[in-house]
Design a protein around this motif. Structure first.
Motif, mmCIF file in Angstrom:
data_model
loop_
_atom_site.group_PDB
_atom_site.id
_atom_site.type_symbol
_atom_site.label_atom_id
_atom_site.label_comp_id
_atom_site.label_asym_id
_atom_site.label_seq_id
_atom_site.Cartn_x
_atom_site.Cartn_y
_atom_site.Cartn_z
ATOM 1 N N ALA A 22 0.835 -1.184 -0.078
ATOM 2 C CA ALA A 22 -0.035 0.093 0.045
ATOM 3 C C ALA A 22 0.930 1.262 -0.086
ATOM 4 O O ALA A 22 0.424 2.399 -0.581
ATOM 5 N N GLU A 23 1.888 1.196 0.505
ATOM 6 C CA GLU A 23 2.878 2.235 0.670
ATOM 7 C C GLU A 23 3.332 2.755 -0.736
ATOM 8 O O GLU A 23 3.404 4.050 -1.010
ATOM 9 N N ALA A 24 3.577 1.707 -1.747
ATOM 10 C CA ALA A 24 3.837 2.242 -2.934
ATOM 11 C C ALA A 24 2.743 2.435 -4.030
ATOM 12 O O ALA A 24 3.117 2.944 -5.274
ATOM 13 N N TRP A 25 1.228 2.346 -3.404
ATOM 14 C CA TRP A 25 0.324 2.415 -4.530
ATOM 15 C C TRP A 25 0.581 3.789 -5.262
ATOM 16 O O TRP A 25 0.248 4.162 -6.262
ATOM 17 N N ARG A 26 0.733 4.996 -4.262
ATOM 18 C CA ARG A 26 0.238 6.075 -4.935
ATOM 19 C C ARG A 26 1.336 6.546 -6.053
ATOM 20 O O ARG A 26 1.174 7.016 -6.987
ATOM 21 N N ALA A 27 2.845 6.150 -5.900
ATOM 22 C CA ALA A 27 3.831 6.359 -6.342
ATOM 23 C C ALA A 27 3.658 5.710 -7.753
ATOM 24 O O ALA A 27 3.854 6.114 -8.749
ATOM 25 N N MET A 28 2.996 4.284 -7.530
ATOM 26 C CA MET A 28 2.973 3.473 -8.687
ATOM 27 C C MET A 28 1.829 3.960 -9.659
ATOM 28 O O MET A 28 1.787 3.926 -10.861
ATOM 29 N N GLN A 29 0.977 4.578 -8.963
ATOM 30 C CA GLN A 29 -0.131 5.396 -9.916
ATOM 31 C C GLN A 29 0.111 6.376 -10.838
ATOM 32 O O GLN A 29 -0.060 6.262 -12.011
ATOM 33 N N ALA A 30 1.139 7.148 -10.146
ATOM 34 C CA ALA A 30 1.739 8.316 -10.910
ATOM 35 C C ALA A 30 2.764 7.745 -12.132
ATOM 36 O O ALA A 30 2.739 8.234 -13.234
ATOM 37 N N PHE A 31 3.367 6.731 -11.671
ATOM 38 C CA PHE A 31 4.058 6.065 -12.858
ATOM 39 C C PHE A 31 3.367 5.357 -13.759
ATOM 40 O O PHE A 31 3.608 5.503 -14.945
ATOM 41 N N MET A 32 2.155 4.751 -13.470
ATOM 42 C CA MET A 32 1.573 3.855 -14.484
ATOM 43 C C MET A 32 0.846 5.297 -15.661
ATOM 44 O O MET A 32 0.641 4.705 -16.508
ATOM 45 N N LEU A 33 0.543 6.230 -14.850
ATOM 46 C CA LEU A 33 -0.210 7.133 -15.802
ATOM 47 C C LEU A 33 0.709 8.215 -16.776
ATOM 48 O O LEU A 33 0.336 9.089 -17.557
ATOM 49 N N GLY A 34 2.173 8.031 -16.073
ATOM 50 C CA GLY A 34 3.036 8.960 -16.663
ATOM 51 C C GLY A 34 3.067 10.414 -16.117
ATOM 52 O O GLY A 34 2.258 11.134 -15.930
ATOM 53 N N ASN A 35 4.379 10.786 -15.666
ATOM 54 C CA ASN A 35 4.540 11.932 -14.957
ATOM 55 C C ASN A 35 5.847 12.702 -15.096
ATOM 56 O O ASN A 35 6.881 12.019 -14.974
ATOM 57 N N THR A 36 5.810 13.889 -15.586
ATOM 58 C CA THR A 36 7.267 14.715 -15.768
ATOM 59 C C THR A 36 7.442 15.745 -14.717
ATOM 60 O O THR A 36 8.439 16.483 -14.803
ATOM 61 N N ALA A 37 6.386 15.830 -13.643
ATOM 62 C CA ALA A 37 6.551 16.719 -12.518
ATOM 63 C C ALA A 37 7.897 16.703 -12.022
ATOM 64 O O ALA A 37 8.189 17.607 -11.497
ATOM 65 N N LEU A 38 8.372 15.530 -11.608
ATOM 66 C CA LEU A 38 9.585 15.193 -10.759
ATOM 67 C C LEU A 38 10.755 15.003 -11.486
ATOM 68 O O LEU A 38 11.946 14.816 -10.844
ATOM 69 N N LEU A 39 10.827 15.446 -12.784
ATOM 70 C CA LEU A 39 12.210 15.371 -13.672
ATOM 71 C C LEU A 39 13.113 16.426 -12.978
ATOM 72 O O LEU A 39 12.610 17.554 -13.119
ATOM 73 N N GLY A 40 14.284 16.104 -12.776
ATOM 74 C CA GLY A 40 15.121 17.226 -12.268
ATOM 75 C C GLY A 40 16.551 17.123 -13.359
ATOM 76 O O GLY A 40 16.607 16.376 -14.284
ATOM 77 N N TRP A 41 17.606 18.057 -12.887
ATOM 78 C CA TRP A 41 18.641 17.832 -13.689
ATOM 79 C C TRP A 41 19.411 16.549 -13.603
ATOM 80 O O TRP A 41 20.112 16.313 -14.673
#
Length: 328
Positions: A170-189
């Motif tokens: 359950a701890e990884a569910w939210r992070a995995m949901q963002a991963f499954m939908l595609g996310n560029t918000a956390l891209l850094g240098w």
């Protein structure tokens, strides 16, 4: 090329200025230290990272379509993305169990370059395993239909394993949901540096084997008669496909349709030559991701849409138009 560079410059300018309150000229932020930090530390790497994600996916799509001699082939269809997704799910579940999941007890560890390198390495292993499993089930790449069916089966099975794993973590569910939908918000240098390194390695390798892809387009027997070492060439091309897909998936999640649509959009200017198609498809993939990233931030401010949802919608509409324009 000049028109493409101008388009990339315009999209980059839009990305640098697009915030929660709409677009603002990025040069106006240099007078304020806080706004300057937002532009340079958040928007700039996100914009560059979105382009690099699309460039890697576009390159992977062009390689997949040439390697398997099928215009519908893409990295996600052949098991590479689902394999990378499963390995990422394993990493996220293990991270939640051991306390280094992003946003957990030690977010600095999870967001550092070392963790990104580890996640990318795991995604590469998963992507390569997915492609090899597809080739194993299809008994090679000689039969296109069997290959595509094997890719669908591998994708479904590995996707089901990913979902089952998330039910137990359950701890990884939210992070995995963002991963499954595609996310560029956390891209850094650090993510940009990693993807740029993979792109700088895979694009020259693919270009060096462009004549192999040209020969494969004529059929395997013709390629053998031309002296093409199919075994070695396929191994390198599969490695290029897996590395490009893994680097993009590990940093931005599962982004659909970019690898499929980008080669088709530039196929008309390549003249059937993969030396032109490979770099053009890579550049077009970057443009598609930049457009999707800007729209994801600007359509419903201050909320952001998952970039993978937008690429799926845009790619689906493009395929419908393509099917409608082609004769029956």
């Amino acid at each position: 090329m000049a028109a493409g560079l101008a388009l990339v410059a315009v999209l980059a300018l839009l990305g640098l200025g697009m915030g929660a309150e709409g677009w603002q000229a990025p040069w106006q932020a240099w007078g304020d230290a806080g706004q300057r930090a937002i532009v340079w530390d958040i928007r700039a790497p996100r914009t560059l990272g979105a382009f690099l994600v699309g460039a890697l996916l576009g390159l992977g799509g062009a390689v997949a379509q040439g390697l398997f001699r099928n215009p519908l082939a893409e990295p996600h269809l052949l098991g590479s993305a689902s394999g990378a997704g499963l390995s990422m799910a394993l990493a996220l579940a293990a991270g939640g169990a051991w306390g280094w999941l992003p946003g957990g007890n030690d977010a600095a560890v999870a967001s550092g370059l070392g963790a990104r390198l580890s996640l990318t390495a795991l995604a590469f292993v998963g992507a390569l395993g997915g492609v090899l499993l597809t080739l194993l089930l299809a008994r090679g790449a000689a039969h296109t239909l069997r290959l595509l069916l094997a890719g669908v089966v591998v994708g479904v099975v590995l996707g089901a394993l990913t979902q089952w794993l998330m039910l137990w973590s359950a701890e990884a569910w939210r992070a995995m949901q963002a991963f499954m939908l595609g996310n560029t918000a956390l891209l850094g240098w650090d993510a940009c540096a990693l993807m740029a390194g993979v792109w700088a390695l895979t694009l020259p390798l693919a270009l060096a084997l462009s004549r192999v892809l040209d020969a494969l387009a004529l059929g395997e027997d013709t390629a053998r008669s031309l002296g093409v070492p199919l075994g070695l060439a396929r191994g390198v091309l599969v490695g290029v496909l897996a590395a490009a897909t893994a680097a993009a998936v590990a940093q931005a999640g599962l982004v659909a349709f970019v690898g499929l649509a980008a080669p088709h959009l530039v196929r008309g200017i390549s003249g059937g030559r993969h030396r032109v198609l490979l770099w053009a498809a890579s550049a077009m993939g970057g443009v598609l991701m930049l457009v999707s990233d800007v729209l994801a931030r600007g359509l419903l401010p201050p909320q952001e849409l998952p970039v993978g949802v937008l690429t799926a919608v845009l790619g689906g509409l493009y395929l419908l138009v393509l099917l409608h324009r082609r004769p029956a």
